[in-house]
Design an enzyme around this catalytic site. Sequence first.
Site, PDB file in Angstrom:
ATOM      1  N   GLY A 181       0.840  -1.194   0.000  1.00 57.47           N
ATOM      2  CA  GLY A 181       0.000   0.000   0.000  1.00 57.47           C
ATOM      3  C   GLY A 181       0.870   1.236   0.000  1.00 57.47           C
ATOM      4  O   GLY A 181       1.897   1.291  -0.700  1.00 57.47           O
ATOM      5  N   CYS A 182       0.510   2.234   0.774  1.00 56.21           N
ATOM      6  CA  CYS A 182       1.258   3.489   0.845  1.00 56.21           C
ATOM      7  C   CYS A 182       2.731   3.238   1.120  1.00 56.21           C
ATOM      8  O   CYS A 182       3.093   2.690   2.166  1.00 56.21           O
ATOM      9  CB  CYS A 182       0.667   4.363   1.949  1.00 56.21           C
ATOM     10  SG  CYS A 182       1.690   5.776   2.406  1.00 56.21           S
ATOM     11  N   PHE A 183       3.606   3.648   0.198  1.00 53.28           N
ATOM     12  CA  PHE A 183       5.022   3.349   0.423  1.00 53.28           C
ATOM     13  C   PHE A 183       5.641   4.219   1.510  1.00 53.28           C
ATOM     14  O   PHE A 183       6.679   3.871   2.055  1.00 53.28           O
ATOM     15  CB  PHE A 183       5.852   3.372  -0.860  1.00 53.28           C
ATOM     16  CG  PHE A 183       5.727   4.582  -1.763  1.00 53.28           C
ATOM     17  CD1 PHE A 183       5.386   5.839  -1.303  1.00 53.28           C
ATOM     18  CD2 PHE A 183       5.979   4.440  -3.127  1.00 53.28           C
ATOM     19  CE1 PHE A 183       5.302   6.939  -2.148  1.00 53.28           C
ATOM     20  CE2 PHE A 183       5.902   5.531  -3.997  1.00 53.28           C
ATOM     21  CZ  PHE A 183       5.555   6.780  -3.499  1.00 53.28           C
ATOM     22  N   TRP A 184       5.007   5.332   1.846  1.00 52.96           N
ATOM     23  CA  TRP A 184       5.493   6.105   3.003  1.00 52.96           C
ATOM     24  C   TRP A 184       5.462   5.223   4.247  1.00 52.96           C
ATOM     25  O   TRP A 184       6.425   5.175   5.013  1.00 52.96           O
ATOM     26  CB  TRP A 184       4.587   7.303   3.266  1.00 52.96           C
ATOM     27  CG  TRP A 184       4.583   8.383   2.251  1.00 52.96           C
ATOM     28  CD1 TRP A 184       5.468   8.574   1.224  1.00 52.96           C
ATOM     29  CD2 TRP A 184       3.630   9.451   2.160  1.00 52.96           C
ATOM     30  NE1 TRP A 184       5.124   9.696   0.513  1.00 52.96           N
ATOM     31  CE2 TRP A 184       4.012  10.245   1.053  1.00 52.96           C
ATOM     32  CE3 TRP A 184       2.505   9.794   2.898  1.00 52.96           C
ATOM     33  CZ2 TRP A 184       3.293  11.384   0.686  1.00 52.96           C
ATOM     34  CZ3 TRP A 184       1.785  10.924   2.536  1.00 52.96           C
ATOM     35  CH2 TRP A 184       2.174  11.710   1.433  1.00 52.96           C
ATOM     36  N   THR A 231       5.036   1.814   4.461  1.00 51.87           N
ATOM     37  CA  THR A 231       5.807   0.575   4.348  1.00 51.87           C
ATOM     38  C   THR A 231       7.285   0.849   4.565  1.00 51.87           C
ATOM     39  O   THR A 231       7.989   0.092   5.255  1.00 51.87           O
ATOM     40  CB  THR A 231       5.584  -0.071   2.968  1.00 51.87           C
ATOM     41  OG1 THR A 231       4.194  -0.069   2.655  1.00 51.87           O
ATOM     42  CG2 THR A 231       6.104  -1.498   2.962  1.00 51.87           C
TER      43      THR A 231
END
Length: 241
Positions: free
Chosen positions: A44-47, A49
């Site tokens: 999902g959101c790579f921020w 992860t």
Amino acid sequence: MRLTILLALAFIAVLLIITGYTDKQDKVAAENLENLSSAVFAGGCFWCTEADFEKLPGVYQAVSGFSDGHVANPSYEQVSNGGTGHVESVKVYYDPEVVSYEKLLNAYWRMINPTDNEGQFVDRGVEYRTKIFYKTDQQKAKAEHSRQLLDESRRFASPIVTEIKKLENFYPAEASHQDYYKKNPLRYKYYRSNSGRDHYLEKIWSARAQVTQDQTASPRASKPGDDAMPKNLMPRNKSSF
């Protein structure tokens, strides 16, 4: 006048030294990364992860980027608009003598909702699907075994849909998306606290949930309903954060 010229020359000299030192640091950092093992995950959101993986001992760095698509070096805008085939992903550089690939997998499952095939939490769309990208047959076997164990645990009410695929590409995202949680801590915390991610993970993985599972004949944890998601939240547009 002469003093001004000397001061200007001194400033330029210092600037060159600093620039050279920074370039040297970047080169050393790049060389260090090449000496480490790496693994690629889409959560999902790579921020989020990226931030979660970088908390693990033995993880040297996690880089936000895009994987699995057919467009080379895509921009965030291109991926968000759809049609590239990419998902947001992170490339995790780690020291296998400190943290094993199996431990990375175990941590990964605790970062995501592996039963959602249409996005993750408030972020909807194919670019937010969860995937594990393997580089070697050994990684593939370990990822498949890990997913099997999770499914057999019956922790989730719905089937595990996280894909395990061979890594074909990884393209780093723009600099503004790297280490976002460090560069913009307030905005990051605001987004994350309203995304529904932590609320869901707490419900699934809390000690209380584990006790409940152990005491039931059918130990599947119930999937959080609509009340587990924040109300009136639009999917995030990173450019607005």
